[in-house]
Design an enzyme around this catalytic site. Structure first.
Site, PDB file in Angstrom:
ATOM      1  N   VAL A  11      26.011  36.482  38.105  1.00  0.00           N
ATOM      2  CA  VAL A  11      27.483  36.789  38.567  1.00  0.00           C
ATOM      3  C   VAL A  11      27.717  35.769  39.696  1.00  0.00           C
ATOM      4  CG1 VAL A  11      30.510  37.527  38.924  1.00  0.00           C
ATOM      5  CG2 VAL A  11      28.722  38.570  37.329  1.00  0.00           C
ATOM      6  N   LYS A  35      14.365  37.727  47.437  1.00  0.00           N
ATOM      7  CA  LYS A  35      14.694  37.188  46.791  1.00  0.00           C
ATOM      8  C   LYS A  35      14.975  35.566  47.238  1.00  0.00           C
ATOM      9  CE  LYS A  35      18.290  38.984  43.287  1.00  0.00           C
ATOM     10  NZ  LYS A  35      19.998  39.494  42.778  1.00  0.00           N
ATOM     11  N   GLU A 152      35.443  38.313  35.830  1.00  0.00           N
ATOM     12  CA  GLU A 152      35.030  36.767  35.516  1.00  0.00           C
ATOM     13  C   GLU A 152      34.654  37.481  33.708  1.00  0.00           C
ATOM     14  OE1 GLU A 152      31.780  37.383  34.713  1.00  0.00           O
ATOM     15  OE2 GLU A 152      30.605  39.888  34.931  1.00  0.00           O
ATOM     16  N   LEU A 154      31.723  35.800  31.895  1.00  0.00           N
ATOM     17  CA  LEU A 154      30.920  34.775  31.473  1.00  0.00           C
ATOM     18  C   LEU A 154      30.293  35.493  30.394  1.00  0.00           C
ATOM     19  CD1 LEU A 154      30.105  33.953  35.321  1.00  0.00           C
ATOM     20  CD2 LEU A 154      31.292  32.535  33.422  1.00  0.00           C
ATOM     21  N   GLU A 156      27.046  35.639  29.178  1.00  0.00           N
ATOM     22  CA  GLU A 156      24.733  35.066  29.623  1.00  0.00           C
ATOM     23  C   GLU A 156      24.437  34.329  28.515  1.00  0.00           C
ATOM     24  OE1 GLU A 156      22.064  38.425  29.977  1.00  0.00           O
ATOM     25  OE2 GLU A 156      23.689  40.119  31.561  1.00  0.00           O
ATOM     26  N   GLY A 257      25.593  42.587  13.666  1.00  0.00           N
ATOM     27  CA  GLY A 257      24.208  42.871  13.892  1.00  0.00           C
ATOM     28  C   GLY A 257      23.730  43.953  14.114  1.00  0.00           C
ATOM     29  N   CYS A 264      27.740  44.647  30.167  1.00  0.00           N
ATOM     30  CA  CYS A 264      28.326  44.693  29.904  1.00  0.00           C
ATOM     31  C   CYS A 264      29.591  45.490  28.873  1.00  0.00           C
ATOM     32  CB  CYS A 264      29.174  43.576  29.770  1.00  0.00           C
ATOM     33  SG  CYS A 264      28.128  42.022  31.421  1.00  0.00           S
ATOM     34  N   LYS A 325      20.240  39.763  23.172  1.00  0.00           N
ATOM     35  CA  LYS A 325      21.052  38.285  22.180  1.00  0.00           C
ATOM     36  C   LYS A 325      20.014  36.990  22.582  1.00  0.00           C
ATOM     37  CE  LYS A 325      24.653  36.262  24.611  1.00  0.00           C
ATOM     38  NZ  LYS A 325      26.325  36.569  25.091  1.00  0.00           N
ATOM     39  N   ARG A 332      18.755  44.256  28.542  1.00  0.00           N
ATOM     40  CA  ARG A 332      19.729  46.220  29.608  1.00  0.00           C
ATOM     41  C   ARG A 332      20.097  46.030  28.073  1.00  0.00           C
ATOM     42  NH1 ARG A 332      22.305  44.297  35.162  1.00  0.00           N
ATOM     43  NH2 ARG A 332      22.254  42.019  34.069  1.00  0.00           N
TER      44      ARG A 332
HETATM   45  C1  UGA Z   1      30.261  39.938  27.560  1.00  0.00           C
HETATM   46  C2  UGA Z   1      31.419  39.029  27.675  1.00  0.00           C
HETATM   47  O1  UGA Z   1      31.537  38.388  25.792  1.00  0.00           O
HETATM   48  C3  UGA Z   1      31.945  37.997  28.511  1.00  0.00           C
HETATM   49  O2  UGA Z   1      33.189  37.561  28.653  1.00  0.00           O
HETATM   50  C4  UGA Z   1      32.096  39.015  29.949  1.00  0.00           C
HETATM   51  O3  UGA Z   1      32.186  38.401  30.924  1.00  0.00           O
HETATM   52  C5  UGA Z   1      31.019  39.956  30.510  1.00  0.00           C
HETATM   53  O4  UGA Z   1      30.234  40.229  29.259  1.00  0.00           O
HETATM   54  C6  UGA Z   1      29.928  40.411  31.598  1.00  0.00           C
HETATM   55  O5  UGA Z   1      31.672  41.198  31.309  1.00  0.00           O
HETATM   56  O6  UGA Z   1      29.917  40.739  32.376  1.00  0.00           O
HETATM   57  P1  UGA Z   1      28.105  39.535  27.570  1.00  0.00           P
HETATM   58  O7  UGA Z   1      27.717  40.610  27.718  1.00  0.00           O
HETATM   59  O8  UGA Z   1      26.714  38.353  28.389  1.00  0.00           O
HETATM   60  O9  UGA Z   1      29.562  38.566  27.687  1.00  0.00           O
HETATM   61  O10 UGA Z   1      27.440  38.906  25.852  1.00  0.00           O
HETATM   62  P2  UGA Z   1      28.338  38.295  24.405  1.00  0.00           P
HETATM   63  O11 UGA Z   1      28.660  37.139  24.559  1.00  0.00           O
HETATM   64  O12 UGA Z   1      29.617  39.015  24.975  1.00  0.00           O
HETATM   65  O13 UGA Z   1      27.624  39.501  23.525  1.00  0.00           O
HETATM   66  C7  UGA Z   1      28.017  40.987  24.213  1.00  0.00           C
HETATM   67  C8  UGA Z   1      26.991  41.812  22.946  1.00  0.00           C
HETATM   68  O14 UGA Z   1      27.864  41.733  21.549  1.00  0.00           O
HETATM   69  C9  UGA Z   1      25.493  41.512  21.886  1.00  0.00           C
HETATM   70  O15 UGA Z   1      24.763  42.562  22.344  1.00  0.00           O
HETATM   71  C10 UGA Z   1      25.929  40.803  21.240  1.00  0.00           C
HETATM   72  O16 UGA Z   1      24.699  40.214  20.409  1.00  0.00           O
HETATM   73  C11 UGA Z   1      26.823  41.288  20.381  1.00  0.00           C
HETATM   74  N1  UGA Z   1      27.418  40.591  19.216  1.00  0.00           N
HETATM   75  C12 UGA Z   1      28.697  39.311  19.626  1.00  0.00           C
HETATM   76  C13 UGA Z   1      27.519  41.063  18.031  1.00  0.00           C
HETATM   77  O17 UGA Z   1      26.849  41.672  17.622  1.00  0.00           O
HETATM   78  N2  UGA Z   1      28.423  40.188  17.124  1.00  0.00           N
HETATM   79  C14 UGA Z   1      29.372  38.973  17.344  1.00  0.00           C
HETATM   80  O18 UGA Z   1      30.301  39.020  16.785  1.00  0.00           O
HETATM   81  C15 UGA Z   1      28.894  39.015  19.539  1.00  0.00           C
END
Ligand code: UGA
Length: 441
Positions: A11, A35, A152, A154, A156, A257, A264, A325, A332
């Site tokens: 972040v 780092k 945030e 965001l 990944e 999935g 997160c 993903k 993690r």
């Molecule tokens: C998530 C949130 O989307 C962000 O908005 C937030 O800022 C972030 O956490 C955080 O708290 O820092 P992230 O964990 O990077 O982001 O990834 P996502 O794209 O949200 O996916 C999370 C999980 O859900 C992954 O395992 C992904 O494969 C899964 N997923 C996502 C599904 O199984 N189906 C979907 O339709 C979408």
């Protein structure tokens, strides 16, 4: 504006580089000298598309720098962002370990000279901004400062785009002075439309947790609909897509999935669950999602086993994708961390490959009997009875499936991300036995 960001993890680094691009003078501070040395020599410790170029560009323009010294960095700064980790605490699930956030607050407190805005960007339990304020007041009662919550959002893998094109910027602040500084920080994003939603700090902290929890519930709903559709012979993917076309529902985050992972959703859902329990106001939907998601991995193992005729023992399984993903090297809470060892425990020989996550995966799943790693998808597929798609990397969509077929011993594909959903007819014509998620044909 001179801005200090404490914590050069995911972040901190993304926010720092993006804020520097806005024209601010940003110093990213981290205690980890190794780092900071690496960052100063142009090395980026994480994989995030576009980040390396963005960091280099802003370092060259002298808007972005890295340091270990908080005191010197704070000279002349108007805002300091806290972007350190809040891992799960030893007290157990749902409790965040706040020692890093509170530690930074304690370090900042005696260094405040002129008015300073302390912005909390780390994901924290509700009430943290108040606690940070108390800590600073206790140490330096004369200091002029405000504590602001600015969570945030965001993802990944697409963090830079999310920072530059946010749906909203949430700012929890009491004082007008602090709000004005935050307006200035985000000014370039606020030109055509006011993106900032102001509220009090506690509410901003809640927005972060409920946003992640809602998305986790949405995904869990999609996963359960997919399971139901498989049982009753309907097309769950089409059903979810059609449902999502309703503007009130929305089609995003409805892709079934192997279960949500990452740093997160699993942590934030548990944190919100705990907040509800402590307040005597249970969030039963969130609790159900947590339970369903944790059982999801065993379900995926059964799915693979069923595709292989009922048992995995003695089978060679190629697993493509390890990260939670695509477009990240982050392992993690990745479903692979449970699914692969379980398959190996049941007597399968698993060969895994991931485009970016191999190092992290080897660290997390070292020396598991029956689990080894290959350098490419094709190498993993050699001699396999079954190919499992675990993560939706683009490079898997472009695989030469005829070549894969020639390399494999068997013909089973289990696609836990539905990357071949549309081509499943063609894949079957090639002689594969294909199983996706949410479809029974
Ligand atoms: C998530 C949130 O989307 C962000 O908005 C937030 O800022 C972030 O956490 C955080 O708290 O820092 P992230 O964990 O990077 O982001 O990834 P996502 O794209 O949200 O996916 C999370 C999980 O859900 C992954 O395992 C992904 O494969 C899964 N997923 C996502 C599904 O199984 N189906 C979907 O339709 C979408």
């Amino acid at each position: 504006m001179r801005i200090v960001i404490v914590g050069s993890g995911y972040v901190g680094l993304v926010s720092g580089a993006c804020l520097a691009k806005f024209g601010h003078e940003v110093i990213c501070v981290d205690k980890d000298k190794g780092k900071i040395d690496k960052l100063n020599s142009g090395e980026i410790p994480i994989y995030e598309p576009g980040l390396e170029a963005l960091v280099k560009e802003n370092v060259a323009a002298k808007r972005l720098s890295f340091a270990t010294d908080l005191k010197g960095s704070l000279e002349g700064a108007k805002a300091v962002f806290i972007a350190v980790g809040t891992p799960e605490s030893r007290r157990g699930e749902g409790y965040a370990d706040m020692k890093y956030v509170f530690g930074v607050a304690k370090e900042i407190a005696p260094l405040i000279k002129d008015y300073l805005v302390i912005v909390d960007k780390s994901t924290v339990p509700v009430g943290t901004a108040d606690r940070v304020e108390e800590i600073i007041r206790e140490i330096n009662p004369e200091a002029a400062f405000d504590v602001v919550s600015n969570p945030e959002f965001l993802r990944e893998g697409s963090a830079i785009g999310d920072f530059e094109r946010p749906d909203r910027i949430v700012v929890g602040a009491h004082s007008e002075k602090a709000k004005e500084i935050l307006r200035e920080v985000y000014n370039p994003l606020n030109i055509s439309k006011d993106q900032i939603v102001f509220m009090d700090p506690k509410t901003a902290e809640l927005v972060k947790l409920i946003s992640n929890a809602f998305l986790a519930v949405k995904i869990t709903f999609a996963n359960e609909v997919a399971d139901l559709a498989e049982r009753i012979g309907a097309d769950g993917i089409k059903a979810l897509m059609a449902m999502g076309l309703d503007g009130r529902v929305g089609g995003k985050f409805l892709h079934p999935g192997p279960g949500y992972g990452g740093s997160c959703f699993p942590k934030d859902t548990k944190s919100l669950e705990k907040t509800g329990q402590q307040a005597g106001s249970n969030l039963t939907l969130v609790e159900a999602a947590i339970k369903a998601n944790s059982g999801r991995k065993a379900r995926m193992v059964s799915k693979i086993s069923k595709a292989l005729g009922g048992k995995v023992s003695g089978k060679n399984i190629a697993c493509l994708g390890l990260t939670f993903k695509s477009n990240t090297d982050d392992m993690r809470e990745s479903p692979a961390l449970v699914i692969l060892p379980t398959l190996a425990e049941k007597g399968a020989r698993v060969v895994a490959y991931d485009p970016k996550g191999m190092e992290e995966a080897k660290r997390a799943m070292d020396e598991i009997d029956g689990l080894s790693y290959a350098d490419s998808s094709y190498a993993a597929a050699e001699g396999a009875d079954c190919l499992v798609i675990m993560t939706e990397w683009d490079e898997f969509r472009g695989l030469d499936l005829e070549k894969i077929k020639g390399l494999m011993k068997g013909n089973v594909i289990v696609d836990l991300r539905n990357i071949f959903y549309k081509e499943r007819g063609k894949i079957r014509e090639l002689g594969f036995q294909y199983t996706g998620i949410g479809v029974s044909d």
